[in-house]
Design a protein around this motif. Structure first.
Motif, short mmCIF file in Angstrom:
data_model
loop_
_atom_site.label_atom_id
_atom_site.label_comp_id
_atom_site.label_asym_id
_atom_site.label_seq_id
_atom_site.Cartn_x
_atom_site.Cartn_y
_atom_site.Cartn_z
N LEU A 121 0.80 -1.22 0.00
CA LEU A 121 0.00 0.00 0.00
C LEU A 121 0.84 1.28 0.00
CD1 LEU A 121 -2.91 -1.01 2.40
CD2 LEU A 121 -3.16 -0.33 0.01
N PRO A 122 1.88 1.42 0.85
CA PRO A 122 2.64 2.68 0.83
C PRO A 122 3.26 2.99 -0.53
CG PRO A 122 3.13 1.45 2.82
CD PRO A 122 2.34 0.53 1.94
N GLY A 123 3.82 1.97 -1.20
CA GLY A 123 4.44 2.21 -2.50
C GLY A 123 3.42 2.61 -3.55
N VAL A 124 2.27 1.94 -3.56
CA VAL A 124 1.21 2.29 -4.51
C VAL A 124 0.70 3.69 -4.22
CG1 VAL A 124 -1.07 1.69 -5.38
CG2 VAL A 124 0.57 -0.11 -4.84
N TYR A 125 0.59 4.02 -2.94
CA TYR A 125 0.10 5.35 -2.57
C TYR A 125 1.06 6.44 -3.06
CZ TYR A 125 -1.35 9.40 0.08
OH TYR A 125 -1.76 10.67 0.42
N ARG A 126 2.36 6.24 -2.85
CA ARG A 126 3.33 7.26 -3.28
C ARG A 126 3.26 7.49 -4.79
NH1 ARG A 126 6.54 4.67 0.70
NH2 ARG A 126 7.48 3.30 -0.86
#
Length: 306
Positions: free
Chosen positions: A262-267
């Motif tokens: 999730l954090p990578g996709v969000y960034r």
């Protein structure tokens, strides 16, 4: 959203996800260790560790509900079904949470089982004392203190009514759940000699308060349902506890993405996500506390219900 990685389309969970397997071992292993050695630790450490682990387990349950860490949902359900919280049957949580993901009904107090709003009729039925408590519960301070008790009691009263009305399948769900909860209580009290009050307040109630922190500002009514789901940025510690469900609008748009992705996709998609949810963004849970610790997050009644 632009520049989507391949895994935003190919939903994870069709093969074994090792980060979630390791997380499962850490949570259950940590729970066994803290309960076994509790009397060798300072009570504040026991309570903080216990509350964190049971809240983390709730986040793990949320993950397995969405098809992780294996491609076999029976295995996933087995991973998530251990009732460390004692009060919430996994099967009921699974059913109600998937219903919550009908985004067109988000925040609706009748259609959304996770809504914190009242209809005006329900608000009037509360009476003077109930309305005082409900107003307190709209502040973050209230949500963290009386919020767990309100959540537990209202849930148990509702379930008692369904059981009394002969709701199909409910008795079976509660029988299985109570057997599992009995084993947890036996482990804690008979094997580990921990007082039940310590387990309830240090593990169960504190975990419920942490969960109330996560959900406090997750949703707010707006005309467009896409703008009813928030984002909480810059929350590294709580982000890990909540398995990055603080990036909540992304989770609702793509609920199959594994927590560690999730954090990578969000960034990669931050600007588009903020445009999608109308800019409902908080700069950490401290930002939420600063704004709403003693102030209501929103109106207590839903604007579309009389």
């Amino acid at each position: 959203m632009t520049s989507k990685p391949s895994y935003i389309i190919k939903v994870a969970g069709r093969r074994l996800e090792w980060p979630t397997v390791v997380l499962t071992a850490v949570i259950y292993g940590g729970f066994l260790a803290v309960t076994w050695w509790w009397d060798a630790l300072p009570l504040p450490v026991v309570a903080l560790a216990g509350g964190w682990l049971v809240a983390w387990h709730g986040s793990l349950q949320h993950e397995v509900i969405h098809g992780h860490p294996t491609g076999n949902q029976r295995i996933n359900n087995a991973i998530g079904s251990v009732p460390l919280s004692l009060w919430l049957p996994y099967e009921i949580y699974r059913e109600s949470h998937l219903e919550h993901h009908r985004d067109e009904h988000l925040t609706d107090p009748i259609e959304d089982p996770e809504s914190s709003y009242f209809t005006r009729a329900a608000w009037q039925r509360l009476g003077p004392v109930g309305r005082v408590l409900a107003r307190w519960n709209t502040t973050l301070f209230g949500r963290l203190t009386i919020g767990p008790a309100v959540m537990l009691l209202s849930f148990l009263v509702q379930e008692a009514r369904l059981l009394g009305a002969g709701e199909p399948g409910r008795a079976r769900i509660w029988t299985v759940h109570l057997i599992g909860a009995a084993f947890v209580v036996l482990w804690v009290t008979a094997v580990c000699n921990m007082p039940l009050w310590l387990y309830f307040f240090g593990f169960v109630y504190l975990a419920a308060a942490l969960t109330r922190l996560r959900s406090y500002a997750e949703h707010r009514y707006a005309e467009r349902h896409e703008e009813r789901t928030a984002i909480v940025e810059n929350s590294h510690l709580f982000g890990l506890l909540f398995l990055y469900n603080n990036l909540h609008v992304l989770h609702h748009l793509k609920p199959g993405i594994s927590w560690y992705r999730l954090p990578g996709v969000y960034r990669l998609n931050r600007d588009d996500l903020i445009a999608t949810n109308g800019g409902l963004v908080y700069n950490s849970y401290w930002d939420i506390a600063r704004r709403f610790f003693v102030k209501p997050h929103d109106s207590i009644t839903h604007p579309n219900h009389s």
